[in-house]
Scaffold this motif. Sequence first.
Motif, mmCIF file in Angstrom:
data_model
loop_
_atom_site.group_PDB
_atom_site.id
_atom_site.type_symbol
_atom_site.label_atom_id
_atom_site.label_comp_id
_atom_site.label_asym_id
_atom_site.label_seq_id
_atom_site.Cartn_x
_atom_site.Cartn_y
_atom_site.Cartn_z
ATOM 1 N N LYS A 49 0.823 -1.211 0.000
ATOM 2 C CA LYS A 49 0.000 0.000 0.000
ATOM 3 C C LYS A 49 0.860 1.266 0.000
ATOM 4 O O LYS A 49 0.647 2.167 -0.822
ATOM 5 N N SER A 50 1.799 1.324 0.932
ATOM 6 C CA SER A 50 2.629 2.535 1.028
ATOM 7 C C SER A 50 3.471 2.705 -0.228
ATOM 8 O O SER A 50 3.589 3.820 -0.767
ATOM 9 N N THR A 51 4.054 1.607 -0.704
ATOM 10 C CA THR A 51 4.888 1.702 -1.899
ATOM 11 C C THR A 51 4.079 2.228 -3.083
ATOM 12 O O THR A 51 4.545 3.095 -3.827
ATOM 13 N N ALA A 168 -3.252 9.582 1.238
ATOM 14 C CA ALA A 168 -3.248 9.465 2.696
ATOM 15 C C ALA A 168 -2.871 8.036 3.072
ATOM 16 O O ALA A 168 -3.559 7.084 2.713
ATOM 17 N N ASP A 169 -1.751 7.905 3.787
ATOM 18 C CA ASP A 169 -1.230 6.582 4.132
ATOM 19 C C ASP A 169 -1.590 6.242 5.580
ATOM 20 O O ASP A 169 -0.931 6.691 6.503
ATOM 21 N N GLU A 170 -2.638 5.474 5.752
ATOM 22 C CA GLU A 170 -3.151 5.110 7.080
ATOM 23 C C GLU A 170 -3.311 6.352 7.973
ATOM 24 O O GLU A 170 -2.783 6.387 9.086
ATOM 25 N N PRO A 171 -4.055 7.333 7.491
ATOM 26 C CA PRO A 171 -4.146 8.617 8.220
ATOM 27 C C PRO A 171 -4.832 8.490 9.570
ATOM 28 O O PRO A 171 -4.691 9.367 10.411
HETATM 29 MG MG LIG Z 1 2.237 1.095 4.806
#
Ligand SMILES: [Mg+2]
Length: 223
Positions: A49-51, A168-171
Amino acid sequence: MTDPIVRITEARKAFPLPDGSRLAAVDGVSLEAEPGTAVSLTGPSGSGKSTLLHLIGAIERLDSGSIVVAGQDIGKLSRKALAGYRRTVGFVFQRFHLLPALTALDNVLAPVLPFRTAFDKQERARELLKVVGLDDRAAALPSQLSGGQQQRVAIARALVNEPRLLLADEPTGNLDSRTGTAIMDLLLTLRDERGTTVMVATHDPGIAERCDAALHLRDGRLR
Ligand SMILES: [Mg+2]
Ligand SMILES: Nc1ncnc2c1ncn2[C@@H]1O[C@H](COP(=O)(O)OP(=O)(O)O)[C@@H](O)[C@H]1O
């Protein structure tokens, strides 16, 4: 049909491992996001997800495939154009990443401070603190704010260049569920009132459910 604001075709990104092999973090992902929609990105820890968000925001470079954002193929941009592109995308992180020595107002200002802008920076920053409901805390340091308030400041900061795309990364990952819901309310308000496209990585099915489209990653691939 409107053109998608994000069009990803067969995106791949691998990282080298200590043993000399490579780990495919994003392994042939294709997707489209419609402008003015909220898209959730779920999947277990390590699923990419983050990548994927970093690739879209051009924080990481693709190994192969293409990512076209608002008609621009970001893999084909020069270094200089890439720096400009990054400023057109808003990023919100799980751990807020505010500068601890700066006030809320100065944190919102920070991304534009080194640049000449066509707008009044102070005025824009104050306006954005109002948008996120923190105009009365402009002079507060991050340490004087709750987690939810810090995330609001981070969202205001992400909006300072008026991005069409907010990543938004796990905001809500560091927030209790009520505060997390309020942060998601805010992101959806930005979609509704500004037409911002919001892509949000999350572990929370309740948050994913509120989005217009849902993508699920596993081992770097969409399922
Ligand atoms: Mg992540
Ligand atoms: N900079 C990096 N160097 C090496 N491996 C990485 C790096 N970033 C991510 N990875 C690996 O890529 C995979 C996907 O990670 P990530 O995108 O952070 O997943 P998620 O956000 O879904 O938890 C994981 O196996 C992770 O360990």
